[in-house]
Design a protein around this motif. Structure first.
Motif, PDB file in Angstrom:
ATOM      1  N   GLU A 238     -17.482 -19.977 -11.484  1.00  9.72           N
ATOM      2  CA  GLU A 238     -16.559 -19.197 -12.303  1.00  9.72           C
ATOM      3  C   GLU A 238     -15.618 -20.081 -13.112  1.00  9.72           C
ATOM      4  OE1 GLU A 238     -14.466 -16.287 -10.093  1.00  9.72           O
ATOM      5  OE2 GLU A 238     -16.241 -15.534  -9.063  1.00  9.72           O
ATOM      6  N   LYS A 239     -15.207 -21.211 -12.494  1.00  9.52           N
ATOM      7  CA  LYS A 239     -14.204 -22.059 -13.145  1.00  9.52           C
ATOM      8  C   LYS A 239     -14.663 -23.514 -13.115  1.00  9.52           C
ATOM      9  CE  LYS A 239     -10.660 -18.713 -11.989  1.00  9.52           C
ATOM     10  NZ  LYS A 239      -9.315 -18.438 -11.435  1.00  9.52           N
ATOM     11  N   LYS A 240     -13.860 -24.371 -13.742  1.00 15.74           N
ATOM     12  CA  LYS A 240     -14.279 -25.768 -13.862  1.00 15.74           C
ATOM     13  C   LYS A 240     -14.367 -26.451 -12.500  1.00 15.74           C
ATOM     14  CE  LYS A 240     -12.286 -26.056 -18.480  1.00 15.74           C
ATOM     15  NZ  LYS A 240     -11.260 -26.668 -19.355  1.00 15.74           N
ATOM     16  N   LEU A 241     -13.422 -26.111 -11.617  1.00 11.84           N
ATOM     17  CA  LEU A 241     -13.446 -26.653 -10.263  1.00 11.84           C
ATOM     18  C   LEU A 241     -13.901 -25.573  -9.295  1.00 11.84           C
ATOM     19  CD1 LEU A 241     -10.007 -28.519 -10.271  1.00 11.84           C
ATOM     20  CD2 LEU A 241     -12.257 -29.606 -10.338  1.00 11.84           C
ATOM     21  N   PHE A 242     -14.721 -25.944  -8.358  1.00 15.18           N
ATOM     22  CA  PHE A 242     -15.076 -24.998  -7.303  1.00 15.18           C
ATOM     23  C   PHE A 242     -13.839 -24.757  -6.431  1.00 15.18           C
ATOM     24  CE2 PHE A 242     -19.309 -26.782  -8.259  1.00 15.18           C
ATOM     25  CZ  PHE A 242     -19.977 -25.584  -8.518  1.00 15.18           C
ATOM     26  N   PRO A 243     -13.745 -23.630  -5.759  1.00 13.54           N
ATOM     27  CA  PRO A 243     -12.565 -23.331  -4.928  1.00 13.54           C
ATOM     28  C   PRO A 243     -12.216 -24.441  -3.935  1.00 13.54           C
ATOM     29  CG  PRO A 243     -13.906 -21.378  -5.152  1.00 13.54           C
ATOM     30  CD  PRO A 243     -14.669 -22.495  -5.790  1.00 13.54           C
TER      31      PRO A 243
ATOM     32  N   THR B 132      -8.998 -37.481  -8.751  1.00 20.07           N
ATOM     33  CA  THR B 132     -10.144 -38.387  -8.685  1.00 20.07           C
ATOM     34  C   THR B 132     -10.854 -38.389 -10.034  1.00 20.07           C
ATOM     35  OG1 THR B 132     -11.712 -36.686  -8.001  1.00 20.07           O
ATOM     36  CG2 THR B 132     -10.448 -37.776  -6.255  1.00 20.07           C
ATOM     37  N   PRO B 133     -11.654 -39.409 -10.331  1.00 14.49           N
ATOM     38  CA  PRO B 133     -12.413 -39.428 -11.596  1.00 14.49           C
ATOM     39  C   PRO B 133     -13.289 -38.170 -11.769  1.00 14.49           C
ATOM     40  CG  PRO B 133     -12.474 -41.576 -10.572  1.00 14.49           C
ATOM     41  CD  PRO B 133     -11.809 -40.658  -9.582  1.00 14.49           C
ATOM     42  N   HIS B 134     -13.876 -37.691 -10.681  1.00  8.99           N
ATOM     43  CA  HIS B 134     -14.723 -36.488 -10.752  1.00  8.99           C
ATOM     44  C   HIS B 134     -13.906 -35.267 -11.168  1.00  8.99           C
ATOM     45  CE1 HIS B 134     -17.792 -33.528  -9.768  1.00  8.99           C
ATOM     46  NE2 HIS B 134     -16.942 -32.919  -8.931  1.00  8.99           N
ATOM     47  N   GLU B 135     -12.700 -35.148 -10.601  1.00  7.77           N
ATOM     48  CA  GLU B 135     -11.836 -34.007 -10.931  1.00  7.77           C
ATOM     49  C   GLU B 135     -11.350 -34.094 -12.372  1.00  7.77           C
ATOM     50  OE1 GLU B 135     -10.173 -33.555  -6.343  1.00  7.77           O
ATOM     51  OE2 GLU B 135      -9.036 -34.678  -7.866  1.00  7.77           O
ATOM     52  N   ILE B 136     -11.032 -35.313 -12.795  1.00  6.68           N
ATOM     53  CA  ILE B 136     -10.595 -35.513 -14.186  1.00  6.68           C
ATOM     54  C   ILE B 136     -11.709 -35.103 -15.146  1.00  6.68           C
ATOM     55  CG2 ILE B 136      -9.918 -37.247 -15.893  1.00  6.68           C
ATOM     56  CD1 ILE B 136      -8.648 -38.806 -13.508  1.00  6.68           C
ATOM     57  N   ASN B 137     -12.930 -35.482 -14.815  1.00  3.67           N
ATOM     58  CA  ASN B 137     -14.082 -35.164 -15.659  1.00  3.67           C
ATOM     59  C   ASN B 137     -14.275 -33.646 -15.790  1.00  3.67           C
ATOM     60  OD1 ASN B 137     -16.565 -35.776 -17.118  1.00  3.67           O
ATOM     61  ND2 ASN B 137     -17.632 -35.062 -15.281  1.00  3.67           N
ATOM     62  N   LEU B 138     -14.141 -32.920 -14.669  1.00  6.65           N
ATOM     63  CA  LEU B 138     -14.328 -31.467 -14.689  1.00  6.65           C
ATOM     64  C   LEU B 138     -13.208 -30.770 -15.439  1.00  6.65           C
ATOM     65  CD1 LEU B 138     -15.589 -30.809 -11.034  1.00  6.65           C
ATOM     66  CD2 LEU B 138     -16.934 -30.745 -13.134  1.00  6.65           C
ATOM     67  N   LEU B 139     -11.961 -31.203 -15.208  1.00  5.20           N
ATOM     68  CA  LEU B 139     -10.825 -30.560 -15.881  1.00  5.20           C
ATOM     69  C   LEU B 139     -10.774 -30.900 -17.369  1.00  5.20           C
ATOM     70  CD1 LEU B 139      -8.116 -31.070 -13.114  1.00  5.20           C
ATOM     71  CD2 LEU B 139      -9.129 -28.896 -13.851  1.00  5.20           C
TER      72      LEU B 139
END
Length: 695
Positions: free
Chosen positions: A447-452, A550-557
């Motif tokens: 649903e969103k860029k980050l999973f819950p 984290t780099p992964h979170e930055i990439n998703l956001l």
């Protein structure tokens, strides 16, 4: 070749009393008898295999002209009867003149001998008349036979062509069989009845036991043709329990025939005494019409089922005769001969084979429909947010195809989709997302860029950073006090709390930004800068800098649009290839062979920016271009999806128009879509879906 074996010679006038020495002429049997006018013309109809020669004077002929004319009008008498006209020795000159004046009334005259005749002349002229009648009747028969064979061969050719036609339809074929059966048999009326519920999807069309046929079988009218007067069924259903003919057909599985003179229903197996009110199921005007002859044949399948029958009424001596009144029926209706019955049996057997063929096609179609429905259920179970999408895209794309067929101008003015092509479009639309089965479920439903769980991890990290920082500052302050051997100061403690509060407020603002950015909306430049700020921020705890993301979170956001990362989008887009790889393994019929290719191209764009093959306009099937429009349209107006809100009809058209202007969608197809209001076909269904989701 001649069907005639016998000639009856009626000597109404016999100039000599001596026996006439003529018994046989070659293979033709001659039966000479003395007769009166009434005796000679009392029989209404001549046997179709016999000929009749009447010997009489011109006076006898003219005085009984009305009776003779009536006799000739009956059945085929005019073709099988002839007259040998003599002058009576007793005629006066006046009578001869009067009779001579009446010669224009003469019909079917084989020989006319004027003046005195001797015995040898009479015998010779009689032989000549017999030969002449035989030759005339045989010639007429051969001519009619040749015409009939042409009609029969033409009918058989049309029926065989219809059976092997690509556009074979059982209903049209049965109607053709009825028309041709009536044509070759010269029947006045015809009916085709088929098993009730034969092609009703709610019923078991494979019920075939003989017991069930007799006990439960009923037949309904499918087609009827009336050439002369209106004839119909009293009820819509023929029931073997109440209809003698239907019972015979179902039990014996053979044809039957009936004629008024025999009063028998004749079948191939036995003779059954006719009921007093034969064919009581039929309605007609008894003042002007009657049933004098009929035949009926079962439409048998190779499996021995009786799935229908054909009923023909009143065989006419000529197909072009109209039976306006009962006298027409009396004069022009004859029994159905064995030749007709054999040919009709052959036609109904072909109809049975065709019906079996149609049932097999029907069964296969039902299997495929069920498979398609099951596939859609499987797709929607993986991605519930798209429930109803496949059916709506099918409705829209078929609607667009129908609109194109109605278009006379423009780029697609000459494009016409056949019925089978529209069916291909329908199935391609229904199965266009089947490949989603090969995509991981959490990606489909993202649903969103980050999973819950990823969002929760950030929240826990922020809380932990705040707690650790507070604990670290307090620990440092306490160690400092212990070294100095000092008591805690209220001012110092207030400074520590203020420092922690500032970090907490900063983290709270960052958290709100993350929640906002996590939505699958288009990422603005300002919001992107805020994410960059958060990504570059580190909290110093002791001597250690702690990153917030984290780099992964930055990439998703940092996803500019939607909720999918590049890798996730590639996985979602792979559903097209999965669909193609699955569909291409199905042994499609020749007519549906392009279905996998249509599905493969529905996410391609005219400018080459689509996927998975980056095709350009010339390489994309027109059906795929059509589905590209309908697929986007439904995704826009359908109920809210996790990654977007439903939008109004007009706004959806504006978005499609912008894609057209960018060279991604076909302008001519979009114009037809808008002008034909194709999008309105699913507005109610989409509205219902939204209502259901809200409820």
């Amino acid at each position: 070749m001649s069907p005639f074996e016998k000639i009856d010679v009626y000597c109404i006038y016999k100039p000599f009393d001596l026996p006439i020495p003529i018994n046989n002429l070659n293979l033709l049997k001659i039966n000479i008898m003395k007769s009166s006018i009434n005796e000679a013309f009392s029989a209404k109809r001549i046997d179709s295999e016999n000929l009749k020669l009447f010997v009489l004077t011109l006076k006898q002929y003219t005085e009984n002209h009305t009776q003779i004319k009536s006799f000739l009008r009956h059945g085929t008498n005019a073709k099988h009867a002839g007259f040998f006209i003599l002058e009576s020795n007793n005629d006066t000159i006046t009578e001869r003149k009067k009779n001579s004046a009446d010669k224009n009334k003469l019909e079917n005259i084989i020989c006319e001998f004027s003046g005195q005749i001797n015995k040898n002349q009479f015998i010779q002229e009689l032989k000549n008349s017999i030969y002449s009648l035989f030759i005339r009747a045989s010639s007429d028969f051969l001519s009619s036979f040749s015409t009939l064979r042409d009609i029969e061969s033409s009918a058989l050719k049309e029926i065989s062509q219809a059976m092997t036609s690509k556009s074979f339809l059982a209903g049209d074929f049965l109607n053709l069989v009825l028309k041709k059966s009536m044509k070759i048999s010269a029947a006045d009326s015809g009916f085709i009845l088929i098993k009730k519920g034969l092609f009703d999807e709610k019923n078991d069309i494979r019920e075939s036991s003989k017991i069930n046929q007799i006990k439960n079988q009923k037949f309904i009218l499918k087609y009827k043709i009336n050439n002369s007067q209106k004839i119909s069924l009293k009820k819509e259903i023929y029931d073997p329990k109440k209809s003698k003919i239907t019972k015979i057909i179902c039990e014996e599985m053979v044809g039957v025939s009936w004629h008024e003179e025999s009063k028998l229903i004749v079948s191939k197996n036995k003779k059954v005494q006719s009921a007093s009110n034969q064919l009581s199921e039929l309605i007609f005007d008894p003042k002007t019409y009657k049933i004098k002859s009929y035949c009926a044949f079962p439409i048998r399948l190779p499996s021995s089922e009786v799935d229908g029958f054909i009923l023909l009424l009143n065989k006419k001596i000529s197909d072009d005769i109209i039976l306006d009144k009962k006298t027409d029926i009396e004069n022009s209706v004859v029994p159905f001969p064995s030749h007709d019955l054999n040919l009709l049996e052959s036609l109904t057997n072909q109809a049975g084979i065709a019906l079996e063929h149609a049932k097999l096609i029907h069964d296969l179609k039902q299997v495929f429909e069920s498979f398609t429905a099951a596939s859609i259920i499987a797709i929607e179970s993986r991605d519930p947010s798209t429930k109803g999408h496949s059916e709506r895209v099918a409705t829209l794309t078929v609607g667009l195809a129908d609109a194109i067929n109605q278009t006379q101008t423009g780029l697609y003015g000459n494009l016409q989709f056949s019925k089978i092509q529209i069916e291909e479009i329908k199935y391609a639309s229904l199965l266009h997302d089947f490949g989603k089965i090969g995509v991981r479920e959490h990606i489909l439903q993202k649903e969103k860029k980050l999973f819950p769980h990823e969002l929760e991890r950030i929240q826990i990290r922020f809380s932990s950073i705040q707690d650790r920082m507070y604990a670290n500052i307090l620990e440092s302050y306490i160690n400092s006090l212990m070294l100095k051997n000092q008591a805690p100061s209220e001012n110092e403690l207030a400074k520590i709390k203020l420092e922690v509060r500032k970090v907490a407020e900063k983290l709270e603002n960052y958290w709100k930004t993350i929640l906002n950015v996590n939505e699958p909306a288009v990422l603005s430049e300002e919001t992107f800068e805020k994410i960059s700020e958060i990504a570059g921020t580190q909290i110093i705890i002791g001597d250690n800098p702690v990153p917030l993301l984290t780099p992964h979170e930055i990439n998703l956001l940092s996803i500019k649009r939607g909720s999918l990362s590049q890798q996730e989008r590639i996985e979602i887009e792979s559903h097209v290839t999965h669909s193609f790889n699955f569909l291409v393994k199905i042994p499609w019929s020749k007519e549906l062979k392009d279905l996998p290719e249509i599905v493969y191209g529905h996410h391609e764009r005219l400018d080459g920016s689509g996927y998975p093959r980056k095709l350009k306009s010339k390489d994309i099937p027109v059906q795929a271009k059509m589905m590209a429009i309908t697929d986007i349209y439904d995704a826009l107006i359908a109920r809210d999806r996790p990654y977007k809100k439903a939008i109004p009809y007009d706004r959806a058209l504006n978005i499609l128009e912008s894609e057209v202007k960018l060279g991604k969608l076909d302008a001519a197809l979009f114009k037809i879509f808008v002008e034909a209001k194709v999008g309105e076909l699913t507005l109610e269904a989409s509205s219902d879906e939204r209502s259901t989701s809200v409820a």
